[in-house]
Design a protein around this motif. Sequence first.
Motif, PDB file in Angstrom:
ATOM      1  N   TYR A 106     100.219   3.675  29.239  1.00 53.29           N
ATOM      2  CA  TYR A 106     100.409   4.228  27.903  1.00 53.29           C
ATOM      3  C   TYR A 106      99.185   3.970  27.021  1.00 53.29           C
ATOM      4  O   TYR A 106      98.617   4.890  26.427  1.00 53.29           O
ATOM      5  CB  TYR A 106     101.664   3.622  27.279  1.00 53.29           C
ATOM      6  N   ILE A 107      98.753   2.723  26.944  1.00 54.85           N
ATOM      7  CA  ILE A 107      97.633   2.368  26.068  1.00 54.85           C
ATOM      8  C   ILE A 107      96.340   3.033  26.523  1.00 54.85           C
ATOM      9  O   ILE A 107      95.605   3.627  25.719  1.00 54.85           O
ATOM     10  CB  ILE A 107      97.468   0.837  26.014  1.00 54.85           C
ATOM     11  N   LEU A 108      96.056   2.969  27.822  1.00 47.71           N
ATOM     12  CA  LEU A 108      94.810   3.541  28.333  1.00 47.71           C
ATOM     13  C   LEU A 108      94.771   5.055  28.159  1.00 47.71           C
ATOM     14  O   LEU A 108      93.733   5.627  27.790  1.00 47.71           O
ATOM     15  CB  LEU A 108      94.622   3.169  29.802  1.00 47.71           C
ATOM     16  N   SER A 109      95.888   5.718  28.434  1.00 44.48           N
ATOM     17  CA  SER A 109      95.910   7.172  28.285  1.00 44.48           C
ATOM     18  C   SER A 109      95.833   7.581  26.816  1.00 44.48           C
ATOM     19  O   SER A 109      95.196   8.584  26.484  1.00 44.48           O
ATOM     20  CB  SER A 109      97.172   7.762  28.932  1.00 44.48           C
ATOM     21  N   THR A 110      96.444   6.800  25.937  1.00 44.54           N
ATOM     22  CA  THR A 110      96.331   7.081  24.502  1.00 44.54           C
ATOM     23  C   THR A 110      94.876   7.043  24.058  1.00 44.54           C
ATOM     24  O   THR A 110      94.381   7.964  23.393  1.00 44.54           O
ATOM     25  CB  THR A 110      97.140   6.072  23.673  1.00 44.54           C
ATOM     26  N   LEU A 111      94.167   5.995  24.443  1.00 48.12           N
ATOM     27  CA  LEU A 111      92.766   5.857  24.060  1.00 48.12           C
ATOM     28  C   LEU A 111      91.912   6.955  24.695  1.00 48.12           C
ATOM     29  O   LEU A 111      90.992   7.496  24.055  1.00 48.12           O
ATOM     30  CB  LEU A 111      92.243   4.483  24.466  1.00 48.12           C
ATOM     31  N   LEU A 112      92.211   7.290  25.938  1.00 51.89           N
ATOM     32  CA  LEU A 112      91.453   8.347  26.616  1.00 51.89           C
ATOM     33  C   LEU A 112      91.620   9.683  25.914  1.00 51.89           C
ATOM     34  O   LEU A 112      90.632  10.380  25.629  1.00 51.89           O
ATOM     35  CB  LEU A 112      91.910   8.466  28.074  1.00 51.89           C
ATOM     36  N   PHE A 113      92.851  10.062  25.607  1.00 52.76           N
ATOM     37  CA  PHE A 113      93.093  11.358  24.965  1.00 52.76           C
ATOM     38  C   PHE A 113      92.611  11.371  23.518  1.00 52.76           C
ATOM     39  O   PHE A 113      92.165  12.410  23.026  1.00 52.76           O
ATOM     40  CB  PHE A 113      94.573  11.717  25.053  1.00 52.76           C
TER      41      PHE A 113
ATOM     42  N   ILE B  63     112.641   4.436  36.504  1.00 49.21           N
ATOM     43  CA  ILE B  63     112.774   3.269  37.369  1.00 49.21           C
ATOM     44  C   ILE B  63     111.796   3.324  38.535  1.00 49.21           C
ATOM     45  O   ILE B  63     111.530   2.313  39.164  1.00 49.21           O
ATOM     46  CB  ILE B  63     114.219   3.121  37.895  1.00 49.21           C
ATOM     47  N   THR B  64     111.268   4.511  38.839  1.00 43.98           N
ATOM     48  CA  THR B  64     110.310   4.630  39.935  1.00 43.98           C
ATOM     49  C   THR B  64     108.918   4.221  39.459  1.00 43.98           C
ATOM     50  O   THR B  64     108.551   4.444  38.303  1.00 43.98           O
ATOM     51  CB  THR B  64     110.262   6.071  40.467  1.00 43.98           C
ATOM     52  N   LYS B  65     108.123   3.642  40.353  1.00 48.06           N
ATOM     53  CA  LYS B  65     106.796   3.157  39.985  1.00 48.06           C
ATOM     54  C   LYS B  65     105.881   4.306  39.555  1.00 48.06           C
ATOM     55  O   LYS B  65     105.202   4.213  38.523  1.00 48.06           O
ATOM     56  CB  LYS B  65     106.174   2.387  41.151  1.00 48.06           C
ATOM     57  N   ASN B  66     105.854   5.365  40.357  1.00 49.72           N
ATOM     58  CA  ASN B  66     105.028   6.519  39.988  1.00 49.72           C
ATOM     59  C   ASN B  66     105.539   7.169  38.712  1.00 49.72           C
ATOM     60  O   ASN B  66     104.756   7.642  37.884  1.00 49.72           O
ATOM     61  CB  ASN B  66     104.998   7.541  41.126  1.00 49.72           C
ATOM     62  N   GLY B  67     106.840   7.179  38.548  1.00 46.61           N
ATOM     63  CA  GLY B  67     107.433   7.749  37.345  1.00 46.61           C
ATOM     64  C   GLY B  67     107.038   6.983  36.096  1.00 46.61           C
ATOM     65  O   GLY B  67     106.805   7.575  35.036  1.00 46.61           O
ATOM     66  N   GLN B  68     106.944   5.673  36.211  1.00 46.91           N
ATOM     67  CA  GLN B  68     106.548   4.855  35.069  1.00 46.91           C
ATOM     68  C   GLN B  68     105.119   5.165  34.636  1.00 46.91           C
ATOM     69  O   GLN B  68     104.814   5.219  33.445  1.00 46.91           O
ATOM     70  CB  GLN B  68     106.693   3.374  35.422  1.00 46.91           C
ATOM     71  N   ILE B  69     104.246   5.375  35.610  1.00 45.20           N
ATOM     72  CA  ILE B  69     102.852   5.710  35.279  1.00 45.20           C
ATOM     73  C   ILE B  69     102.765   7.087  34.639  1.00 45.20           C
ATOM     74  O   ILE B  69     102.068   7.286  33.637  1.00 45.20           O
ATOM     75  CB  ILE B  69     101.976   5.634  36.544  1.00 45.20           C
ATOM     76  N   ILE B  70     103.486   8.062  35.212  1.00 41.77           N
ATOM     77  CA  ILE B  70     103.504   9.418  34.639  1.00 41.77           C
ATOM     78  C   ILE B  70     104.063   9.381  33.223  1.00 41.77           C
ATOM     79  O   ILE B  70     103.537  10.024  32.304  1.00 41.77           O
ATOM     80  CB  ILE B  70     104.332  10.360  35.531  1.00 41.77           C
ATOM     81  N   TYR B  71     105.132   8.629  33.045  1.00 38.02           N
ATOM     82  CA  TYR B  71     105.757   8.474  31.728  1.00 38.02           C
ATOM     83  C   TYR B  71     104.777   7.883  30.724  1.00 38.02           C
ATOM     84  O   TYR B  71     104.649   8.366  29.591  1.00 38.02           O
ATOM     85  CB  TYR B  71     106.991   7.584  31.892  1.00 38.02           C
ATOM     86  N   GLY B  72     104.059   6.829  31.124  1.00 39.93           N
ATOM     87  CA  GLY B  72     103.078   6.214  30.242  1.00 39.93           C
ATOM     88  C   GLY B  72     101.973   7.176  29.848  1.00 39.93           C
ATOM     89  O   GLY B  72     101.561   7.240  28.687  1.00 39.93           O
ATOM     90  N   ILE B  73     101.496   7.953  30.817  1.00 39.22           N
ATOM     91  CA  ILE B  73     100.443   8.940  30.527  1.00 39.22           C
ATOM     92  C   ILE B  73     100.964  10.028  29.591  1.00 39.22           C
ATOM     93  O   ILE B  73     100.265  10.461  28.666  1.00 39.22           O
ATOM     94  CB  ILE B  73      99.911   9.547  31.839  1.00 39.22           C
ATOM     95  N   LEU B  74     102.198  10.460  29.815  1.00 32.74           N
ATOM     96  CA  LEU B  74     102.791  11.505  28.975  1.00 32.74           C
ATOM     97  C   LEU B  74     102.892  11.057  27.523  1.00 32.74           C
ATOM     98  O   LEU B  74     102.458  11.781  26.612  1.00 32.74           O
ATOM     99  CB  LEU B  74     104.178  11.876  29.503  1.00 32.74           C
ATOM    100  N   ILE B  75     103.450   9.878  27.287  1.00 32.34           N
ATOM    101  CA  ILE B  75     103.613   9.438  25.898  1.00 32.34           C
ATOM    102  C   ILE B  75     102.257   9.065  25.287  1.00 32.34           C
ATOM    103  O   ILE B  75     102.076   9.145  24.072  1.00 32.34           O
ATOM    104  CB  ILE B  75     104.629   8.283  25.761  1.00 32.34           C
TER     105      ILE B  75
END
Length: 311
Positions: A202-209, A251-263
């Motif tokens: 979440y934090i890294l993708s926020t800063l990137l975008f 609850i899925t590991k890949n889902g958590q990363i996708i979710y973090g990038i999305l938000i």
Amino acid sequence: MYNVSVSPHIRDKSSTTKIMLDVCIALVPALIFGIWHFGINALIITVSAVLSCVISEIAFDLITKKPVTVFDLSAVVTGILLALNMPPSVSWWIPAVGGVFAIIVVKMLFGGIGQNIMNPALGARCFLVISFASRMTDFSVDGVSSATPIASIKAGESIDLLDAFLGLQTGCIGEVSCAALLIGAAYLIIKKVITIRIPASYILSTLLFIFIFSAFRGGVPSADFMLGHLLTGGLILGAFFMATDYTTSPITKNGQIIYGILIGFLTAVFRILGSSAEGVSYAIITGNLIVPLIEKITVPKAFGMKKHEEV
């Protein structure tokens, strides 16, 4: 003889009450700092929000003749998070109204803990911002009105990054001190209440975008600009304490990363392209609504499952 039982076969000593207690403990540093920094009204706001959430849950359970669930401490956590998202000068009845909305509308009407479709505290905060916009955007302290650091950054002004890290600034009660929030976040990670996947993505993708959108709008943003977005506003509070909510995150590991990038993407859109300086609350609750789809596309294939071949 084997003792055969139905799945799941992995046992854990954790319970809802224990997890919620750990979250309460992790929020103590930010809460204490907020009360110290903003004064007695911050304490009044916290008490109002917590009592409103607890009483609302008890009342709902009694009226609907269901078991009283308030002892799992989830209502207390919701109340504290709601208080930490309040301006320090707001009247006591505002968080009280928010607590009723968070528990009754967002949580209990959907079936209670584990069934709500969005984070109750953030759902209530967005409701309050829409309903009482002028009160929820008033960050005056001791009668002196000033812009929040994140608003100053959006307006192109510079801020003191050390003050932003320590919390010697204005803003919502619980978001001003990154140092206090990171202490609580470290506690949650050490206790294995949360993992680093959602906060980091979440934090890294926020800063990137934010970097990408800012570059397209007016050239390469400065380091101070990027650090300002990291250290101010509700990014740290949202990333570690609300985006990681068990019920409303994948609850899925890949889902958590996708979710973090999305938000993270949504937060950058709201902050850079939107009219408001903040965007964490709306980004997270929007992501909450998309979680079922994220889990559907990231669910791992069951062990031993073979794709059916058409004849």
